[in-house]
Motif scaffolding. Structure first.
Motif, PDB file in Angstrom:
ATOM      1  N   SER A  23       0.846  -1.200   0.000  1.00 38.25           N
ATOM      2  CA  SER A  23       0.000   0.000   0.000  1.00 38.25           C
ATOM      3  C   SER A  23       0.877   1.243   0.000  1.00 38.25           C
ATOM      4  N   ASN A  24       0.484   2.202  -0.821  1.00 39.60           N
ATOM      5  CA  ASN A  24       1.167   3.501  -0.847  1.00 39.60           C
ATOM      6  C   ASN A  24       2.474   3.486  -1.639  1.00 39.60           C
ATOM      7  N   ALA A  25       2.925   2.301  -2.114  1.00 43.60           N
ATOM      8  CA  ALA A  25       4.252   2.226  -2.745  1.00 43.60           C
ATOM      9  C   ALA A  25       4.357   3.176  -3.931  1.00 43.60           C
ATOM     10  N   HIS A  26       3.232   3.362  -4.615  1.00 49.01           N
ATOM     11  CA  HIS A  26       3.246   4.161  -5.838  1.00 49.01           C
ATOM     12  C   HIS A  26       3.704   5.604  -5.578  1.00 49.01           C
ATOM     13  N   ARG A  27       3.385   6.101  -4.386  1.00 45.70           N
ATOM     14  CA  ARG A  27       3.710   7.504  -4.111  1.00 45.70           C
ATOM     15  C   ARG A  27       4.714   7.660  -2.972  1.00 45.70           C
ATOM     16  N   ALA A  28       5.214   6.548  -2.439  1.00 44.50           N
ATOM     17  CA  ALA A  28       6.066   6.637  -1.242  1.00 44.50           C
ATOM     18  C   ALA A  28       7.449   7.209  -1.544  1.00 44.50           C
ATOM     19  N   SER A  29       7.979   7.955  -0.589  1.00 43.26           N
ATOM     20  CA  SER A  29       9.360   8.458  -0.687  1.00 43.26           C
ATOM     21  C   SER A  29      10.351   7.417  -0.179  1.00 43.26           C
ATOM     22  N   PHE A  30       9.848   6.519   0.657  1.00 46.18           N
ATOM     23  CA  PHE A  30      10.713   5.428   1.117  1.00 46.18           C
ATOM     24  C   PHE A  30       9.871   4.216   1.501  1.00 46.18           C
TER      25      PHE A  30
END
Ligand SMILES: Cc1cc2nc3c(=O)[nH]c(=O)nc-3n(C[C@H](O)[C@H](O)[C@H](O)COP(=O)(O)OP(=O)(O)OC[C@H]3O[C@@H](n4cnc5c(N)ncnc54)[C@H](O)[C@@H]3O)c2cc1C
Length: 412
Positions: free
Chosen positions: A173-180
Motif C-alpha cells: 500500500s502507498n508504494a506508488h507515491r512513497a518516498s521510502f
C-alpha cells in the motif's frame, strides 16, 4: 475504584473538537470530492488540493498526529485516548489522512520511533510527521503465505558496505507515491530460530532495482496497492533498520498497535452502518408496520448494538494494556478478530435492511462492505489469530488449571 470509563474535561473537549472538525470540514469536503454534493467527482490535482487544504486546517486546529508524542509534533495521547480520536476521525474515510494518522504511515511512524537511529529518524520520520512524505511497508510476497513471515524469500546478501536485494513483493500500500519503503528481506540462511531470518531496510524511492509492475486492481478498485519486482537493488549498510535478524520482531512490534488502530477505525464504520440501519428501519414501511417494529429487524439491530459494545470494550481494554506496558498480544489478537468480523456482519445487516438501496452505490454501504472484507485476513488472518488464541488458552489451563489468564485476565 480504579476502573473509570470517563475522560477528563480536556479530553472531552478534544473529542468534541475532532467530531466538529469531521462534521464541519471533512464531511462536506468528502461530499465535494466524491460528487455527492451534486457536482462532478474531483480527480487528480483538484482532489489532492482539497485534501491538502484540510490538512492545513487540521494542523492549525491542533488535531495532528494523535498517535505521536509531542516532541515529534504529535498530540501525546495514550492508546485509550487515541481510540477516541481514531474512532471520531474514521467517520469519514478521509479523516485519518487529514490528521496524518492513516495506515501505513501511522504504523511506520511507530516503527521508526522505536527502531530508527537518530540519523534515520531525522531523515525519514521527521518529514513523515510533517506530512511532507509518504511511506510504505513491504513484507507480503505472492509466492509464499504472508501469514507466515518466516517463509519470506526476498533475499539480501552483503557485498562490501552494501547489501544487494532481489525478490518480489505485492499488495504494498502507498508504494506508488512513497518516498521510502521499509522492506523486509531474508538475510540469514541458518538462523537459530526461524523468526531470526529477516532484516528490515529503509529504501529511498524511487530506486534502481525497485520496479513497480502494476497497481493491483482489487474488489474495491485500483487503490494504490502495488506489485514490486526487486532486482539487484543496492543499499548501504546504514539503511538497515533495527539489527540484523530483527525483521520479524520489528514486524510484530509494528503490527500490535497498528492492528488496534484499525479496530478503532472499524468501530466507527460499524457505528455508521448501525446508525443507517436504524434510520432506514424507522422510515421504511412494509406489511402493516415500520421495519423497526418487526422482530426480525430488531434482532439485527440488537445483535449489532451488542457487537459494537463488545468491540468498544475490547478496544479500550487492549489499549489500556498497551498504555500500562503490559503484554497486550492476546487482547489485541482477540480484539482484531472480533472487531473485523463484527464490522463485516454489521455492514451486511445494514445492507439487508436497506434492500436494493443498500446494494447500490447511492449510499456508502457498498463501498464500506468492499473495504471491510480485507479486515478478516490482513494483519493476521482470522484463523491465525484463532490458532494463537487457542494456544494461549490451552497453555493457561495447562499452567494454572484455569483459562482465566487467556480471557483478558480481568478482575471478574
Ligand atoms: C488492501 C490490502 C492492503 C495490504 N497492504 C499491505 C502492505 O502495505 N504491506 C504488506 O506487506 N502487505 C500488505 N497486504 C497483504 C496482507 O498483509 C496479506 O494479505 C496478509 O498478511 C495475508 O497474507 P496472504 O494474502 O499471503 O494470505 P495467506 O497467508 O496465503 O493466507 C490465506 C488464508 O489461508 C488461511 N491460513 C493461513 N495460515 C493459516 C494457519 N496457520 N491456519 C489456518 N489457516 C491459515 C487463512 O484463511 C488465510 O486467510 C495488504 C493486503 C490487502 C488486501
Amino acid at each position: 475504584m480504579a476502573i473509570d470509563f470517563s475522560f477528563s474535561p480536556e479530553l472531552e473537549d478534544l473529542r468534541g473538537r475532532v467530531r466538529t472538525f469531521i462534521a464541519d470540514e471533512v464531511k462536506p469536503a468528502e461530499a465535494r470530492i466524491e460528487g455527492h454534493d451534486g457536482g462532478e467527482p474531483l480527480e487528480g490535482r483538484d482532489r489532492i488540493g482539497v485534501l491538502i487544504e484540510l490538512r492545513k486546517k487540521a494542523l492549525a486546529a491542533g488535531i495532528w498526529l494523535p498517535h505521536m508524542p509531542e516532541e515529534w509534533g504529535g498530540m501525546g495521547l495514550g492508546h485509550v485516548e487515541l481510540a477516541m480520536v481514531q474512532a471520531e476521525a474514521a467517520k469519514s474515510h478521509y479523516g485519518p489522512w487529514v490528521f496524518n494518522c492513516q495506515a501505513p504511515d501511522e504504523g511506520n511512524m511507530h516503527t521508526l520511533l522505536h527502531w530508527a537511529t537518530p540519523e534515520q529518524a531525522e531523515k525519514y520520520l521527521k518529514p513523515l510527521t510533517e506530512g511532507k512524505t509518504w511511506s510504505c511497508f513491504a513484507m507480503t510476497e505472492p509466492e509464499v503465505a504472508g501469514s507466515d513471515p518466516t517463509l519470506i524469500r526476498t533475499n539480501a546478501y552483503e557485498d562490501g558496505d552494501e547489501w544487494v536485494i532481489n525478490g518480489h513483493k505485492w499488495f504494498i500500500s502507498n508504494a506508488h507515491r512513497a518516498s521510502f519503503a521499509i522492506l523486509i528481506c531474508r538475510t540469514e540462511e541458518n538462523p537459530d530460530i526461524p523468526q531470526a531470518a529477516n532484516t528490515a531496510f529503509i529504501i529511498d524511492l524511487p530506486a534502481e532495482g525497485w520496479n513497480e509492475v502494476r497497481q493491483i486492481e482489487t474488489m474495491h478498485g485500483g487503490t494504490g496497492h502495488s506489485e514490486i519486482v526487486i532486482e539487484d537493488l543496492r543499499v548501504h549498510g546504514d539503511q538497515m533498520l533495527g539489527g540484523r535478524g530483527q525483521g520479524h520482531l520489528l514486524g510484530q512490534y509494528r503490527l500490535g498497535p497498528a492492528r488496534l488502530a484499525h479496530c478503532m477505525r472499524w468501530i466507527s464504520q460499524a457505528e455508521t452502518a448501525l446508525d443507517m440501519m436504524v434510520e432506514r428501519s424507522l422510515n421504511r414501511f412494509s406489511h402493516g408496520s415500520l421495519l423497526a417494529e418487526k422482530q426480525g429487524i430488531q434482532w439485527m439491530i440488537a445483535d449489532s448494538a451488542m457487537e459494537i459494545y463488545q468491540s468498544k470494550l475490547m478496544v479500550l481494554h487492549a489499549a489500556y494494556k498497551i498504555d500500562r506496558q503490559e503484554d497486550f498480544k492476546a487482547e489485541v489478537s482477540m480484539t482484531k478478530h472480533f472487531v473485523a468480523n463484527s464490522l463485516n456482519r454489521i455492514i451486511d445487516r445494514s445492507i439487508q435492511v436497506h434492500g436494493a438501496l443498500g446494494y447500490s452505490t447511492d449510499t456508502p454501504l457498498a463501498h464500506m462492505y468492499q473495504h471491510a472484507r480485507w479486515a478478516r485476513f490482513a494483519d493476521g488472518a482470522d484463523e491465525v489469530h484463532q490458532m494463537r488464541i487457542a494456544q494461549r488458552t490451552i497453555a493457561a489451563y495447562t499452567d494454572e488449571g484455569t483459562t482465566r489468564r487467556a480471557t483478558g485476565d480481568l478482575p471478574v
